[in-house]
Write a protein that holds these residues in place. Structure first.
Motif, short mmCIF file in Angstrom:
data_model
loop_
_atom_site.label_atom_id
_atom_site.label_comp_id
_atom_site.label_asym_id
_atom_site.label_seq_id
_atom_site.Cartn_x
_atom_site.Cartn_y
_atom_site.Cartn_z
N PHE A 137 0.18 -129.95 12.41
CA PHE A 137 0.79 -131.28 12.49
C PHE A 137 2.23 -131.18 12.03
O PHE A 137 2.50 -130.75 10.90
N ARG A 177 8.93 -129.26 17.34
CA ARG A 177 7.52 -129.43 17.73
C ARG A 177 7.31 -129.06 19.20
O ARG A 177 6.36 -128.35 19.53
N ASN A 193 0.29 -130.71 17.09
CA ASN A 193 0.43 -132.15 17.24
C ASN A 193 1.67 -132.69 16.55
O ASN A 193 2.08 -132.17 15.52
N MET A 194 2.18 -133.77 17.08
CA MET A 194 3.14 -134.53 16.30
C MET A 194 2.36 -135.46 15.39
O MET A 194 1.21 -135.79 15.65
N ALA A 195 2.99 -135.82 14.28
CA ALA A 195 2.35 -136.73 13.32
C ALA A 195 3.37 -137.72 12.82
O ALA A 195 4.59 -137.49 12.91
N GLY A 196 2.88 -138.82 12.29
CA GLY A 196 3.74 -139.77 11.60
C GLY A 196 4.17 -139.18 10.26
O GLY A 196 3.90 -138.01 9.95
N CYS A 197 4.81 -140.00 9.46
CA CYS A 197 5.41 -139.53 8.19
C CYS A 197 4.37 -138.86 7.30
O CYS A 197 3.37 -139.45 6.93
N LEU A 198 4.66 -137.62 6.93
CA LEU A 198 3.75 -136.86 6.06
C LEU A 198 4.15 -137.00 4.58
O LEU A 198 3.57 -136.35 3.72
N TYR A 219 -3.87 -127.13 9.27
CA TYR A 219 -5.25 -127.30 8.82
C TYR A 219 -6.17 -126.45 9.67
O TYR A 219 -5.82 -126.11 10.80
N ARG A 254 0.46 -132.47 -5.19
CA ARG A 254 1.34 -133.62 -5.06
C ARG A 254 1.80 -134.12 -6.43
O ARG A 254 0.98 -134.24 -7.34
N HIS A 302 -6.87 -135.81 4.16
CA HIS A 302 -5.77 -136.10 5.09
C HIS A 302 -6.38 -136.51 6.43
O HIS A 302 -6.92 -135.68 7.16
N PHE A 362 -6.12 -138.10 10.19
CA PHE A 362 -5.22 -138.26 11.34
C PHE A 362 -5.93 -139.08 12.40
O PHE A 362 -7.02 -138.70 12.86
N ARG A 378 -4.31 -139.61 2.42
CA ARG A 378 -3.25 -140.05 3.32
C ARG A 378 -3.86 -140.35 4.68
O ARG A 378 -4.65 -139.56 5.19
N ASN A 399 -2.68 -140.85 8.39
CA ASN A 399 -1.54 -140.67 9.30
C ASN A 399 -1.88 -141.04 10.73
O ASN A 399 -3.02 -140.87 11.17
N MET A 400 -0.85 -141.49 11.44
CA MET A 400 -0.99 -141.53 12.89
C MET A 400 -0.69 -140.14 13.44
O MET A 400 -0.01 -139.35 12.80
N ALA A 401 -1.25 -139.84 14.60
CA ALA A 401 -1.02 -138.55 15.23
C ALA A 401 -0.84 -138.76 16.72
O ALA A 401 -1.25 -139.78 17.28
N GLY A 402 -0.21 -137.77 17.35
CA GLY A 402 -0.15 -137.75 18.80
C GLY A 402 -1.53 -137.39 19.36
O GLY A 402 -2.52 -137.32 18.63
N VAL A 448 -9.67 -137.37 12.84
CA VAL A 448 -10.17 -136.16 12.20
C VAL A 448 -9.74 -136.19 10.74
O VAL A 448 -8.65 -136.65 10.42
#
Lengths: 120, 120
Positions: A22, A46, A64-69, A81, A118, B20, B22, B62, B64-67, B79
């Protein structure tokens, strides 16, 4: 029986993707104090990685692209992953190093790694 | 030493996120034969899950949105890593079940699971 690190279980079905990458493609407005991965070029990186992984015929891998990590200051960032390994990728050469050393070589692209754990 | 399932290693740093999630938010044009998760409401479900996970104070998680996760026909899909467990979520009730049974309960929301093992 549950794996203590990942929470995966022996009775879970086999993974759908063996390697699931991601890449943060979040874009904040110009001048935002945190910056953003897209503003630092992550979208192009990407697309490049997706194409290179396909060319290299790495089996059962997905980019994949993802939103803000939520690691904006450290970006452009990616996480792989299920291993849970994070990298900062600033260039196509960095992407190539991750593909060659991690995805193909089965090791780690050590100079590019982001720390774990984190901040509280 | 490497975990045979995930590829994570004892010397890897601790996870940045313990859980995490997605959620596919890819949108295809209306009428596309595969459909898409966003066309089936995944964006709203992602926003709902993000808010609920925050309210429930699930530590170090977290959402997240994903493509496109390439399971369009089975969507809206998500997932959860590093466990690598996939769910189909069609409603807020489904999201609540994943939060309660998987994220909080530490089990699986069995009625919602997608199969593993990618078709060759």
């Amino acid at each position: 029986m549950e794996d203590a690190t990942t929470g995966s279980r022996a009775e879970d079905p086999p993974p759908f993707f063996d390697v699931h990458v991601f890449i943060c493609c979040n874009r904040r407005p110009d001048g935002h104090p945190r910056g953003s991965c897209a503003a630092r070029g992550s979208e192009g990186l990407r697309n490049y990685m997706k194409a290179r992984v396909k060319e290299a015929k790495i089996p059962n891998a997905r980019v994949n692209m993802a939103g803000c990590l939520d690691r904006c200051e450290e970006g452009p960032c990616m996480v792989i992953y299920p291993a849970g390994v994070w990298y900062r990728i600033e260039s196509r050469e960095d992407v190539d190093a991750v593909i060659e050393q991690h995805l193909i070589g089965g090791g780690r692209a050590d100079g590019l790694r982001l720390p774990g754990g984190r901040p509280a």
